[in-house]
Design an enzyme around this catalytic site. Structure first.
Site, PDB file in Angstrom:
ATOM      1  N   SER A 187      45.034  62.682  34.211  1.00 55.13           N
ATOM      2  CA  SER A 187      46.246  62.611  35.026  1.00 55.13           C
ATOM      3  C   SER A 187      47.086  61.391  34.650  1.00 55.13           C
ATOM      4  O   SER A 187      46.564  60.292  34.481  1.00 55.13           O
ATOM      5  CB  SER A 187      45.856  62.523  36.502  1.00 55.13           C
ATOM      6  OG  SER A 187      46.996  62.315  37.301  1.00 55.13           O
ATOM      7  N   ASN A 244      48.068  49.106  31.628  1.00 53.68           N
ATOM      8  CA  ASN A 244      49.208  49.721  32.330  1.00 53.68           C
ATOM      9  C   ASN A 244      49.170  49.388  33.810  1.00 53.68           C
ATOM     10  O   ASN A 244      48.111  49.130  34.388  1.00 53.68           O
ATOM     11  CB  ASN A 244      49.241  51.233  32.080  1.00 53.68           C
ATOM     12  CG  ASN A 244      48.312  51.993  33.009  1.00 53.68           C
ATOM     13  OD1 ASN A 244      48.713  52.362  34.108  1.00 53.68           O
ATOM     14  ND2 ASN A 244      47.081  52.205  32.580  1.00 53.68           N
ATOM     15  N   ASN A 252      42.545  61.218  43.782  1.00 54.00           N
ATOM     16  CA  ASN A 252      42.554  59.926  43.097  1.00 54.00           C
ATOM     17  C   ASN A 252      42.139  58.856  44.102  1.00 54.00           C
ATOM     18  O   ASN A 252      42.982  58.234  44.749  1.00 54.00           O
ATOM     19  CB  ASN A 252      43.959  59.663  42.538  1.00 54.00           C
ATOM     20  CG  ASN A 252      44.065  58.316  41.864  1.00 54.00           C
ATOM     21  OD1 ASN A 252      43.071  57.623  41.676  1.00 54.00           O
ATOM     22  ND2 ASN A 252      45.283  57.929  41.508  1.00 54.00           N
ATOM     23  N   CYS A 307      43.066  54.684  44.556  1.00 55.95           N
ATOM     24  CA  CYS A 307      44.245  54.036  45.147  1.00 55.95           C
ATOM     25  C   CYS A 307      43.854  53.326  46.453  1.00 55.95           C
ATOM     26  O   CYS A 307      42.839  53.659  47.067  1.00 55.95           O
ATOM     27  CB  CYS A 307      45.344  55.061  45.370  1.00 55.95           C
ATOM     28  SG  CYS A 307      44.831  56.464  46.353  1.00 55.95           S
ATOM     29  N   LYS A 346      38.031  61.502  41.809  1.00 60.69           N
ATOM     30  CA  LYS A 346      38.256  60.656  40.629  1.00 60.69           C
ATOM     31  C   LYS A 346      37.885  59.222  40.977  1.00 60.69           C
ATOM     32  O   LYS A 346      38.560  58.556  41.761  1.00 60.69           O
ATOM     33  CB  LYS A 346      39.710  60.737  40.170  1.00 60.69           C
ATOM     34  CG  LYS A 346      39.947  59.873  38.943  1.00 60.69           C
ATOM     35  CD  LYS A 346      41.147  60.299  38.176  1.00 60.69           C
ATOM     36  CE  LYS A 346      41.341  59.438  36.951  1.00 60.69           C
ATOM     37  NZ  LYS A 346      42.500  59.854  36.180  1.00 60.69           N
ATOM     38  N   ASN A 403      38.815  56.286  36.564  1.00 62.46           N
ATOM     39  CA  ASN A 403      40.177  55.765  36.444  1.00 62.46           C
ATOM     40  C   ASN A 403      40.180  54.498  35.580  1.00 62.46           C
ATOM     41  O   ASN A 403      39.159  54.130  35.005  1.00 62.46           O
ATOM     42  CB  ASN A 403      40.743  55.486  37.840  1.00 62.46           C
ATOM     43  CG  ASN A 403      42.220  55.843  37.914  1.00 62.46           C
ATOM     44  OD1 ASN A 403      43.011  55.357  37.115  1.00 62.46           O
ATOM     45  ND2 ASN A 403      42.583  56.686  38.858  1.00 62.46           N
TER      46      ASN A 403
HETATM   47  C1  LIG Z   1      50.149  55.406  31.715  1.00 68.23           C
HETATM   48  C2  LIG Z   1      49.004  55.873  32.555  1.00 68.23           C
HETATM   49  C3  LIG Z   1      49.249  56.523  33.772  1.00 68.23           C
HETATM   50  C4  LIG Z   1      48.187  56.974  34.554  1.00 68.23           C
HETATM   51  N1  LIG Z   1      48.450  57.616  35.730  1.00 68.23           N
HETATM   52  C5  LIG Z   1      47.406  58.098  36.466  1.00 68.23           C
HETATM   53  C6  LIG Z   1      47.652  58.830  37.663  1.00 68.23           C
HETATM   54  O1  LIG Z   1      48.785  59.095  38.066  1.00 68.23           O
HETATM   55  N2  LIG Z   1      46.576  59.258  38.366  1.00 68.23           N
HETATM   56  C7  LIG Z   1      45.268  59.024  37.975  1.00 68.23           C
HETATM   57  O2  LIG Z   1      44.341  59.449  38.654  1.00 68.23           O
HETATM   58  N3  LIG Z   1      45.023  58.355  36.833  1.00 68.23           N
HETATM   59  C8  LIG Z   1      46.050  57.884  36.077  1.00 68.23           C
HETATM   60  N4  LIG Z   1      45.796  57.223  34.919  1.00 68.23           N
HETATM   61  C9  LIG Z   1      44.391  57.032  34.489  1.00 68.23           C
HETATM   62  C10 LIG Z   1      43.977  58.075  33.457  1.00 68.23           C
HETATM   63  O3  LIG Z   1      44.058  59.395  33.999  1.00 68.23           O
HETATM   64  C11 LIG Z   1      42.529  57.829  32.975  1.00 68.23           C
HETATM   65  O4  LIG Z   1      41.633  57.967  34.054  1.00 68.23           O
HETATM   66  C12 LIG Z   1      42.364  56.428  32.394  1.00 68.23           C
HETATM   67  O5  LIG Z   1      43.334  56.209  31.394  1.00 68.23           O
HETATM   68  C13 LIG Z   1      40.950  56.217  31.815  1.00 68.23           C
HETATM   69  O6  LIG Z   1      40.694  57.179  30.843  1.00 68.23           O
HETATM   70  P1  LIG Z   1      39.988  56.747  29.461  1.00 68.23           P
HETATM   71  O7  LIG Z   1      38.671  56.188  29.869  1.00 68.23           O
HETATM   72  O8  LIG Z   1      39.910  58.025  28.685  1.00 68.23           O
HETATM   73  O9  LIG Z   1      40.901  55.747  28.831  1.00 68.23           O
HETATM   74  C14 LIG Z   1      46.842  56.765  34.112  1.00 68.23           C
HETATM   75  C15 LIG Z   1      46.614  56.119  32.890  1.00 68.23           C
HETATM   76  C16 LIG Z   1      47.661  55.683  32.119  1.00 68.23           C
HETATM   77  C17 LIG Z   1      47.359  54.993  30.806  1.00 68.23           C
END
Ligand SMILES: Cc1cc2nc3c(=O)[nH]c(=O)nc-3n(C[C@H](O)[C@H](O)[C@H](O)COP(=O)(O)O)c2cc1C
Length: 204
Positions: free
Chosen positions: A24, A70, A128, A131, A166, A193
């Site tokens: 997401s 981020n 999620n 938060c 999540k 997350n």
């Molecule tokens: C730019 C960006 C925006 C994200 N926005 C959300 C979000 O809206 N909701 C959410 O649950 N996770 C969000 N995430 C988290 C990602 O879905 C993911 O869980 C996180 O990048 C870890 O994944 P990885 O271990 O593959 O890097 C975001 C991540 C990034 C980099």
């Protein structure tokens, strides 16, 4: 001869053709220009909140020597916009749609889940829980096993669609939170997350 093995995955009552689905927030509808969405196990749009939120001020992303940091702050156009504009667009694909939701309180998670769970285009809901709980202590819901259990239990009561919790990795024992989510009624877990991070230039 090698037998072809099924790649399908079961999440509660939902069957995915394969286990590949986007994270997401890292995947928008414009991605259809570079890939066939119907090849995915499921589609997961960016987390939505009940009311519109501007998100954090820019800059929101920072490249570091060790990766990318981020701080988006869940920018959202709100639930009515999502239902009117985002769901119909994703609903045109064959791949199941998993709505990701963020909320400030357990009541708001329940309210959103009830509405989305009864929508024809929503096949599952990802909560999620990374938060902050603004009606509680301000910490992420998923940092406390009791809060996680209570949240999942109450959301489970308002909808029958599969629920995915999540998790946040920013805890001492993610196992305790995972077990609490499962006991509360989660059909699956997303692990996880983003990690809290800070980038320091030691020379300046
Ligand atoms: C730019 C960006 C925006 C994200 N926005 C959300 C979000 O809206 N909701 C959410 O649950 N996770 C969000 N995430 C988290 C990602 O879905 C993911 O869980 C996180 O990048 C870890 O994944 P990885 O271990 O593959 O890097 C975001 C991540 C990034 C980099």
């Amino acid at each position: 001869m090698i037998a072809k093995r099924s790649k399908s995955v079961q999440i509660g009552s939902l069957t995915l053709a394969n286990p590949v689905m986007p994270a997401s927030g890292a995947f928008g509808p414009e991605m259809h220009e570079v890939m066939d969405f119907n090849e995915l196990g499921a589609l997961v749009p960016k987390s939505i909140t009940k009311d519109p939120r501007p998100g954090n001020k820019t800059p929101r992303v920072c490249e570091t020597s060790g990766g990318m940091i981020n701080s988006i702050g869940i920018q959202s156009k709100g639930l009515p916009y999502y239902i009117e504009h985002v769901l119909p667009e994703y609903g045109t694909y064959r791949a199941p749609l998993i709505s990701s939701i963020s909320a400030d309180s357990i009541e708001e998670f329940c309210e959103m889940s009830e509405i989305l769970g009864s929508h024809k285009d929503v096949d599952a809901i990802e909560l999620n829980i990374s938060c902050p709980n603004l009606k509680g202590d301000g910490l992420a819901f998923g940092m406390d096993a009791d809060v996680t259990y209570d949240l999942m239990k109450r959301v489970r009561k308002v909808t029958d669609v599969p629920l995915i919790a999540k998790l946040t990795p920013n805890v001492t024992s993610i196992q305790d939170i995972a077990i609490a989510a499962e006991k509360g009624g989660a059909d699956a877990l997303t692990v996880a997350n983003t990690l809290l991070a800070m980038s320091i230039d030691i020379n300046t």
